[in-house]
Design a protein around this motif. Structure first.
Motif, PDB file in Angstrom:
ATOM      1  N   VAL A 142       0.781  -1.147   0.012  1.00 41.36           N
ATOM      2  CA  VAL A 142      -0.122   0.092   0.081  1.00 41.36           C
ATOM      3  C   VAL A 142       0.919   1.325  -0.101  1.00 41.36           C
ATOM      4  O   VAL A 142       0.737   1.982  -0.668  1.00 41.36           O
ATOM      5  N   LYS A 183      -4.996   2.621 -12.608  1.00 40.28           N
ATOM      6  CA  LYS A 183      -5.936   1.582 -12.167  1.00 40.28           C
ATOM      7  C   LYS A 183      -5.307   0.273 -11.504  1.00 40.28           C
ATOM      8  O   LYS A 183      -6.026  -0.249 -10.621  1.00 40.28           O
ATOM      9  N   LEU A 208      -4.049   1.175  -7.996  1.00 41.40           N
ATOM     10  CA  LEU A 208      -5.237   1.254  -7.006  1.00 41.40           C
ATOM     11  C   LEU A 208      -5.992  -0.321  -6.874  1.00 41.40           C
ATOM     12  O   LEU A 208      -6.352  -0.381  -5.634  1.00 41.40           O
ATOM     13  N   THR A 209      -5.979  -1.150  -7.789  1.00 39.27           N
ATOM     14  CA  THR A 209      -6.506  -2.287  -7.550  1.00 39.27           C
ATOM     15  C   THR A 209      -5.748  -3.127  -6.821  1.00 39.27           C
ATOM     16  O   THR A 209      -6.277  -3.690  -5.567  1.00 39.27           O
ATOM     17  N   HIS A 265      -6.388  -1.549  -3.224  1.00 41.98           N
ATOM     18  CA  HIS A 265      -7.776  -2.276  -2.685  1.00 41.98           C
ATOM     19  C   HIS A 265      -7.558  -3.568  -2.296  1.00 41.98           C
ATOM     20  O   HIS A 265      -8.180  -3.896  -1.300  1.00 41.98           O
ATOM     21  N   SER A 266      -6.784  -4.564  -3.040  1.00 44.43           N
ATOM     22  CA  SER A 266      -6.524  -5.789  -2.596  1.00 44.43           C
ATOM     23  C   SER A 266      -5.799  -6.071  -1.346  1.00 44.43           C
ATOM     24  O   SER A 266      -6.374  -7.010  -0.276  1.00 44.43           O
ATOM     25  N   SER A 315      -5.875  -3.703   0.998  1.00 44.39           N
ATOM     26  CA  SER A 315      -6.626  -3.069   1.990  1.00 44.39           C
ATOM     27  C   SER A 315      -7.474  -4.270   2.415  1.00 44.39           C
ATOM     28  O   SER A 315      -7.778  -4.421   3.681  1.00 44.39           O
ATOM     29  N   ASP A 316      -8.007  -5.073   1.692  1.00 46.80           N
ATOM     30  CA  ASP A 316      -8.899  -6.164   2.057  1.00 46.80           C
ATOM     31  C   ASP A 316      -8.452  -7.095   2.822  1.00 46.80           C
ATOM     32  O   ASP A 316      -8.938  -7.753   3.693  1.00 46.80           O
TER      33      ASP A 316
END
Length: 360
Positions: free
Chosen positions: A144, A164, A167-168, A171-172, A174-175
């Motif tokens: 991150v 993109k 950011l993907t 996001h992954s 962060s999940d």
């Protein structure tokens, strides 16, 4: 016949040593005698300082460090501390100091001695927890931070596709962080008996289908669902059941090989037996040796080099048992591991997992 004082202290799980106003031993329990390596009967009448063979890391004796017969008249005890027995093992020692009145001398000292293994085990578990959290958080946090820093420094030079992709990935990651935090919270609730469940009749086939589709889309491995006809609904907290199914399928994908098959069947019970929906997850990997199967559902258990927090199957076991279900490990046909979860159709929850205020 009422038990004697000696029989009472011998029945206690912790060791007990009692000394009178003359600083001499009046009674030693069997547990204390075994810990100290002394004869309980022969030590009666001997000085407490000579019987209580406890030392700290610097070699100082417990009696010399605390001098229970001296000091302030308001002192009523010695808090629990770690001391070492003659054989080198750790024990936790506390004392109660009795006086008839604050202006009178001490008339009895009661010392309790208990094994330090429980605390040592707790310390190891806490160390494992810290190590696990540090290790599992480091990788996604590094990703991150790295991608965010790259976008901040080179925003104008990056294409939309590169942005993109970054950011993907953020996001992954962060999940992944959110998942680990949720797992740790669930472990804490399971350990303390504070797990909150909100169960209701639930269609396990629908939940299993969603889990298989979700996990299958994130891996190149084949994941399939086989469902028996006319499955009854189970009594479950849908979120917790989804978590159990997700952990089972992800564990099979991560640690197994080949096809992962999720099968749902109905065990109608009968003859006094309860009804269950049986969830079976098979893979085609090396399987789990029978000698290791009891360890699989313990915290931080890991086997192999494919990562994971070591909490997934512990949570599976805890959530399943909290609903009154059962979980076991077997061999899949043709090799590989098989994990079987028997989920009750009726309310079989254990008492410690019922939400406060709800009828049992």
């Amino acid at each position: 016949m009422e038990p004697s004082a000696q029989q009472v202290v011998d029945a206690l799980p912790d060791g007990v040593v009692l000394a009178g106003p003359d600083q001499r031993v009046e009674m030693v329990s069997a547990v204390a005698a075994r810990m100290l390596g002394i004869d309980a009967t022969a030590t009666v009448g001997q000085p407490l300082a000579d019987v209580l063979l406890l030392r700290d890391t610097e070699g100082c004796r417990w009696f010399d460090a605390h001098r229970p017969y001296d000091g302030l008249a308001t002192r009523t005890g010695v808090p629990e501390q770690s001391w070492t027995l003659p054989d080198g093992s750790e024990v936790l020692v506390a004392a109660r100091i009795h006086r008839p009145a604050t202006d009178r001398p001490v008339d009895r000292v009661a010392i309790s001695i208990r094994s330090g293994r429980g605390r040592a085990r707790l310390d190891r578990e806490r160390s494992d927890l810290v190590a696990t959290v540090a290790h599992e958080l480091r990788s996604p946090l590094t990703g991150v931070k790295g991608f965010v820093q790259a976008m901040l420094n080179r925003w104008d030079k990056l294409s939309d596709e590169q942005k993109k992709l970054m950011l993907t990935t953020v996001h992954s990651d962060s999940d992944r962080l959110s998942r680990l935090i949720a797992e740790l919270l669930d472990v804490a609730r399971i350990d303390t008996g504070r797990l909150q469940l909100h169960p209701r009749p639930t269609d396990v086939a629908v939940l299993a289908g969603r889990v298989v589709d979700s996990v299958g889309s994130a891996t190149s491995r084949s994941v399939e669902l086989v469902t028996a006809d006319e499955l009854p609904r189970v009594f479950a907290d849908p979120d917790k059941l989804t978590q159990v199914l997700t952990n089972l399928v992800e564990n099979a994908v991560r640690h197994g090989d080949g096809l992962v098959r999720v099968s749902l069947e109905h065990d109608a019970g009968g003859s006094g037996r309860s009804a269950y929906v049986v969830v079976t997850v098979d893979d085609q990997g090396e399987g789990i040796a029978e000698a290791l199967r009891r360890q699989v559902f313990t915290k931080f258990w890991k086997h192999g080099a494919r990562g994971g927090s070591g909490l997934g199957l512990y949570i599976v076991g805890g959530l399943t048992r909290a609903h009154g279900g059962e979980v076991l490990i077997d061999d899949a046909p043709g090799g590989g591991a098989r994990v079987v979860v028997r989920w009750p159709v009726e309310d079989h929850r254990v008492s410690g997992s019922r939400p406060a205020g709800r009828p049992s």
